[in-house]
Design an enzyme around this catalytic site. Structure first.
Site, short mmCIF file in Angstrom:
data_model
loop_
_atom_site.label_atom_id
_atom_site.label_comp_id
_atom_site.label_asym_id
_atom_site.label_seq_id
_atom_site.Cartn_x
_atom_site.Cartn_y
_atom_site.Cartn_z
N LYS A 34 -4.44 -7.24 -46.84
CA LYS A 34 -4.05 -7.45 -45.44
C LYS A 34 -4.81 -8.64 -44.85
O LYS A 34 -5.77 -9.14 -45.45
CB LYS A 34 -4.33 -6.19 -44.62
N ARG A 122 -9.07 8.30 -35.94
CA ARG A 122 -8.05 7.31 -35.59
C ARG A 122 -6.69 7.90 -35.97
O ARG A 122 -6.38 9.03 -35.64
CB ARG A 122 -8.33 5.98 -36.30
N TYR A 235 -24.60 -28.23 -26.21
CA TYR A 235 -24.41 -27.70 -24.87
C TYR A 235 -25.55 -26.77 -24.47
O TYR A 235 -26.05 -25.98 -25.27
CB TYR A 235 -23.09 -26.92 -24.78
N MET A 282 -16.86 -26.28 -30.53
CA MET A 282 -15.57 -26.02 -31.16
C MET A 282 -15.40 -26.81 -32.45
O MET A 282 -14.81 -26.32 -33.42
CB MET A 282 -14.43 -26.36 -30.20
#
Length: 340
Positions: A34, A122, A235, A282
């Site tokens: 998955k 669950r 930053y 980023m």
């Protein structure tokens, strides 16, 4: 030039599957692929796992199962998550997928595995209804096989009590951790995810269980400079030099999957272990160097001794998240598949 390169070693994945087959002691091994094979590539991972002896594939959603069916026409594919609509169930039926069912309404004409909740809290049934003909398996999900084996054993005992009268069906409970450490959990089949990718289910060293990391990630130094005392990088000025300090800038950031939470982790630059400093952006981050190194010096972000488990401890997460977050897009990273 690509900003970084991801390498998936299918030879290592095959060896991991064989390690799990030995640990499973005769039970079938089903490969969980998955989330795009935990970021490794679903189709490549599935093919390698089947080639090494896995006898089934597990996914989270019907669309994932359909994508696999396009590539693997005859293999057993189990969808672990709920089908979201009658249309998805119809697609699963047409594609001969198998569905995990965690409620009393059992669809017609689909091979299903009834899921019992024995302690995960669950998805799952609290009791087992009389299985109709379409039921081919009974399953549960262990909550603590990696951390509390006694609770896992209690779950297994509950599962045995609920399913003993239907022992002719395929029964499965074990995940990677249980496969490696709880032989009593193996039953007829085990569902292995992280371990086939060489990730430790215990967030330790994969080598302790004979596993090899399948994914490696490389980049390079795009700039090198020396900060003087009082100068900072990134930053928020989270890193301020208190002495002359060499830093290198790596052109990878959280946009590529190198999380902002990884400040303080260690990577390799030119073969040397170096700490990541300052705020991760980023598109880039800074690494502290022991000396000035040339622009273009190789950087190892994962693999070759740089473990996802070590990054996960710094980030306060698990190794699964580290590899699933890695982004491979043509504009940012080149992806290479090898068979080492």
């Amino acid at each position: 030039m690509h900003r970084s390169e991801l390498t998936v070693d299918l030879g290592a994945l095959r060896r991991n599957v064989r390690t799990l087959l030995r640990a499973a002691g005769g039970a079938d091994v089903w490969a969980v692929v998955k989330a795009n094979g935990y970021g490794h590539g679903m189709v490549d991972a599935a093919g390698a796992a089947l080639g090494a002896g896995a006898t089934g594939l597990c996914v989270a959603t019907v669309p994932e199962g359909l994508a696999l069916r396009d590539e693997f026409r005859m293999e057993r594919i189990l969808v672990l998550g709920p089908a979201s609509s009658s249309r998805e169930i119809a697609h699963a039926r047409d594609a001969a997928l198998e569905l995990a069912i965690a409620h009393d309404e059992i669809p017609d004409g689909v091979r299903v595995h009834l899921k019992l909740d024995t302690g995960m809290g669950r998805y799952g049934l609290s009791e087992l209804p009389g299985p109709p003909a379409e039921v081919v398996g009974l399953m549960t999900h262990l909550a603590t096989a990696d951390s509390d084996p006694e609770f896992a054993r209690a779950q297994l005992e509950r599962f045995r009590e609920l399913t003993e009268a239907h022992a002719h069906l395929t029964r499965h409970a074990a995940n990677s951790a249980a496969t490696l450490r709880l032989p009593e959990s193996h039953l007829n089949a085990v569902r292995c995810g992280c371990a086939i990718y060489g990730l430790s289910p215990f967030n330790g060293d994969p080598g302790d269980d004979g596993l090899e990391p399948v994914l490696s990630w490389h980049s390079f130094l795009a700039q090198v400079k020396q900060l003087q005392p009082g100068q900072s990088t990134g930053y928020g000025r989270r890193f301020v030099a208190d002495e002359p300090t060499w830093i290198g800038i790596v052109p990878v950031g959280y946009g590529d999957g190198f999380s902002r939470d990884l400040t303080g982790t260690e990577i390799r630059v030119g073969g040397e272990v170096c700490p990541v400093v300052g705020t991760i952006s980023m598109d880039s981050f800074a690494v502290r160097l022991d000396r000035g190194l040339p622009v273009g010096a190789p950087v190892v972000l994962l693999g070759h001794g740089v473990l996802a488990e070590a990054h996960a401890r710094v980030a306060g997460t698990i190794n699964y998240e580290i590899v699933c977050d890695v982004v491979s897009t043509p504009l940012r990273a080149r992806r290479t598949v090898v068979d080492g």
